[in-house]
Enzyme design. Structure first.
Site, mmCIF file in Angstrom:
data_model
loop_
_atom_site.group_PDB
_atom_site.id
_atom_site.type_symbol
_atom_site.label_atom_id
_atom_site.label_comp_id
_atom_site.label_asym_id
_atom_site.label_seq_id
_atom_site.Cartn_x
_atom_site.Cartn_y
_atom_site.Cartn_z
ATOM 1 C CB CYS A 2 -0.849 0.016 1.258
ATOM 2 S SG CYS A 2 -1.749 -1.513 1.543
ATOM 3 N NE ARG A 27 4.228 1.917 -1.583
ATOM 4 C CZ ARG A 27 5.428 1.388 -1.394
ATOM 5 N NH1 ARG A 27 6.404 1.716 -2.219
ATOM 6 N NH2 ARG A 27 5.661 0.557 -0.420
ATOM 7 C CD1 TRP A 76 -2.837 -4.788 -4.708
ATOM 8 C CD2 TRP A 76 -1.805 -5.934 -3.096
ATOM 9 N NE1 TRP A 76 -2.636 -6.065 -5.167
ATOM 10 C CE2 TRP A 76 -2.001 -6.792 -4.204
ATOM 11 C CE3 TRP A 76 -1.185 -6.451 -1.955
ATOM 12 C CZ2 TRP A 76 -1.594 -8.118 -4.208
ATOM 13 C CZ3 TRP A 76 -0.775 -7.776 -1.963
ATOM 14 C CH2 TRP A 76 -0.977 -8.592 -3.079
ATOM 15 C CG ASN A 102 2.998 -0.889 2.848
ATOM 16 O OD1 ASN A 102 2.457 -1.892 2.401
ATOM 17 N ND2 ASN A 102 4.189 -0.471 2.445
ATOM 18 N N GLY A 103 1.512 -3.301 5.011
ATOM 19 C CA GLY A 103 2.157 -4.530 5.500
ATOM 20 C C GLY A 103 1.123 -5.492 6.052
ATOM 21 C CD GLU A 491 8.908 -9.539 -18.780
ATOM 22 O OE1 GLU A 491 8.756 -10.391 -17.903
ATOM 23 O OE2 GLU A 491 8.631 -8.342 -18.606
ATOM 24 C CE LYS A 495 5.385 -6.851 -18.300
ATOM 25 N NZ LYS A 495 6.557 -7.264 -17.612
ATOM 26 C CD GLU A 498 2.509 -7.614 -15.460
ATOM 27 O OE1 GLU A 498 2.389 -7.660 -14.234
ATOM 28 O OE2 GLU A 498 3.611 -7.423 -16.009
ATOM 29 C CG HIS A 514 7.683 -32.486 -25.358
ATOM 30 N ND1 HIS A 514 7.948 -33.807 -25.604
ATOM 31 C CD2 HIS A 514 8.748 -31.794 -25.830
ATOM 32 C CE1 HIS A 514 9.132 -33.922 -26.176
ATOM 33 N NE2 HIS A 514 9.642 -32.716 -26.342
ATOM 34 C CE LYS A 613 7.068 -1.020 -10.942
ATOM 35 N NZ LYS A 613 7.118 -1.735 -12.225
#
Ligand code: M6R
Length: 618
Positions: A2, A27, A76, A102-103, A491, A495, A498, A514, A613
């Protein structure tokens, strides 16, 4: 994670807090809240949604904005769904204490039950409401000031936090503390005002001086008084170390781009130059990296190198594996930090661990570093954020110098991390003699060309838009690559998923047969990296296999390619470079493709749903 902001001084706190929250929205952005104190009343406004939704509420009633002290939060969610009640700030039962956090407080349930037995009731599902009531209970029982109550309460807490606490009965101070989550305090001229924030971006236009609290520290910030920093464990005072901020306003603004992600994609040429600037002299074959030079014997005597990271940084780590093994012939293992930390890995003092993190705050990577250190390994960090927890926790390291990355989807972090890994690989190859001098010089000269090649590559935007338009409605996509470009396939898929929420999978091209080949039909777009070096013919065969099953092929090839052009539905060309550096180029069109597809679908690319983030919780 957050974002936290706070202000105490003589100005109106509200606009400073709200603007600060907007800069910290990367955040977390599922709910937001602000508290200001007007000298008599606590004005609390909070809501599910973004900071703009919060503003819509406060704009209805100007009295909600009055006061020269306040705290704010952008969330968040961890404990409790994102809704108005779970939003921060949280107020204690008496209505006197207000907190933003935050946490995660891991033992919150035990504390909550204890507080309930003492008559407390709770409105929200959050651990934060438990914490503010614990502070209240300690303050009442010990008959102490806010600072002491916070310190004592935190000694009973297990978990991670950055908090800012306000006490209505002490309206000229804020108490701030950290363990595991970052917090910075900006210091105004002559201590007339103070700013509190999860990073320095909310206050850079007001001051260049800041104190970054260390883990386990608490600060009491009083209007017109010097900041006091104390250890949470024993309440002893420690020096408040004031640092000069290097950040500037331009770096954290969009600079004419519609989105931070697009700005950051376009910043890559400069970011890569900033990463290698001063570190290499290509014509002389000189590579200078203090963090490596100072610990060369650790690197030279390492039995193996273990790379730990998460997400995009983990993908960069995979490219690092190819680079390091190819150039130095040292065995390399790449681990998800979240798995490494819990699987009792075998680590010895002869291992070198490289931890990669853009933010330098990722909880799993931090825990992996601590584990590796406890087993005697030498830990080297590759971080972007200067002074971040990972940068401080590692024995040595190299910054990427990419500048702030604000878009949640990582772009320039990836290419600059690969640049650092390339330099480390070449430096070690030089020291070990695994590459000839001429080969090292050639690599360095080639690396120096990458920024201008990316500059040119960015001009293909219109072609990428056309391709994006064709595939924007796909529900599944495959990304294939081999060797150095297998991590780029991963990657590329990350991208896309997300920011556009389209399901995408990255695979080593040869693995397709396979299993994933069963997915291929006329509705499946397959993005294939088929550059002219490194298994080109094999990848061409894979492309043929897709074609014969009616899959749609979007290929990334080297300029001048003839073969793939004849088979693929769309082709994007990249300039010629060394195979080892192709990821620095092949990733660019994939970033642009994800960006344009997400925009065409109307998604919020800078703030994709459910993400933050950096992930400072487990
Ligand atoms: O700050 P870090 O590099 O440690 O973050 C690691 C991941 O959380 C991050 O790369 C994440 O996967 C990004 N959203 C990818 O775009």
């Amino acid at each position: 994670m957050c974002g936290i902001t706070g202000y105490i001084g003589s100005r109106n706190a509200y606009p400073i807090i709200i603007n600060g929250l907007k800069r910290l929205e990367y955040r977390g952005y599922d709910s937001a809240g602000v508290m200001v104190f007007d000298g008599e009343q606590i004005q609390l406004s909070k809501t599910k949604g973004k900071v703009s939704d919060l503003e819509a509420i406060t704009n209805i009633d100007e009295s909600r904005k009055k006061g020269s002290i306040g705290i704010g939060h952008t969330r968040w969610a961890t404990h409790g769904v994102p809704n108005d009640v779970n939003s921060h700030p949280h107020v204690s039962q008496s209505g006197e204490l207000v907190i933003v956090h935050n946490g995660i407080i891991e033992n919150y349930d035990t504390i909550r039950k204890e507080l309930i037995s003492r008559g407390y009731t709770f409105q929200s599902d959050t651990d934060t409401e438990v914490l503010v009531n614990l502070i209240e209970e300690v303050k009442k029982n010990e008959n102490c000031k806010l600072g002491k109550a916070v310190q004592l309460a935190l000694t009973n807490v297990i978990g991670a936090y950055a908090i800012a606490v306000f006490d209505k009965t002490r309206p000229n101070e804020l108490v701030v503390a950290r363990l595991g989550s970052p917090i910075a305090i900006g210091i105004g001229k002559d201590n007339e005002e103070f700013f509190v924030a999860s990073d320095a971006s909310p206050f850079i236009e007001f001051t260049r001086d800041a104190v970054y609290l260390e883990d386990g520290e608490l600060a009491i910030v009083k209007r017109n008084k010097e900041i006091k920093v104390r250890k949470i464990s024993n309440d002893k005072e420690v020096d408040a170390v004031i640092q000069e901020l290097q950040l500037n306003l331009e770096q954290i603004e969009k600079g004419g781009y519609d989105h931070f992600m697009l700005k950051e994609i376009h910043e890559q040429p400069k970011a890569i130059i900033d990463t290698y600037r001063g570190r290499m002299l290509p014509n002389e074959g000189i590579i200078r990296m203090a963090g490596v030079d100072d610990h060369m014997s650790k690197f030279l005597h390492a039995d193996r190198i273990i790379i730990v990271a998460c997400g995009t940084s983990w993908h960069a780590g995979l490219v690092g594996e190819y680079l390091l093994e190819e150039m130095t012939r040292v065995p390399v293992e790449v681990e998800y930090a979240s798995e490494f930390r819990y699987r009792n890995p075998i680590i010895t003092p002869k291992d070198v661990v490289i931890a990669i993190s853009q933010s330098g705050e990722t909880a799993d990577t931090l825990a992996a570093i601590k584990l590796a250190k406890s087993k005697g390994a030498f830990v080297f960090g590759i971080c972007n954020v200067v002074g971040s927890s990972i940068a401080r926790e590692t024995h040595a390291g190299a910054y990427t110098h990419a500048g702030p990355e604000i878009g949640v989807a990582s772009t320039k972090a990836f290419t600059t991390q690969i640049t650092v890994l390339s330099l480390i690989s070449l430096k070690l190859a030089q020291a070990k003699g695994t590459l000839a001098k001429s080969a090292v010089n050639n690599y360095l000269q080639t690396l120096q060309l990458i920024p201008s090649q990316i500059e040119k590559l960015l001009e293909i935007d219109d072609l990428v838009k056309e391709i994006s338009y064709v595939y924007k409605d796909a529900t599944n996509c495959l990304y294939l690559g081999r060797g150095f470009n297998f991590p780029v396939a991963l990657e590329g898929a990350l991208k896309l998923k997300e920011i556009s929420y389209i399901h995408a999978e990255g695979y080593p091209a040869a693995e397709m047969k396979h299993g994933p080949i069963a997915l291929i039909d006329e509705n499946m777009p397959v993005f294939v990296i088929a550059t002219n070096k490194g298994h080109y013919e094999k990848v061409v065969s894979n492309i043929q296999e897709i074609k014969s099953r009616s899959g749609k092929i979007i290929a990334i090839v080297t300029e001048g390619d003839v073969t793939v052009k004849e088979i693929a539905d769309h082709v994007i060309e990249i300039p010629e470079t060394e195979e080892a550096f192709t990821p620095l180029l092949t990733t660019i069109p994939l970033q642009l493709l994800s960006y344009h597809i997400a925009i065409m679908l109307g998604k919020n690319v800078d703030q994709p749903r459910n993400l933050a983030k950096s992930v400072t919780v487990e």
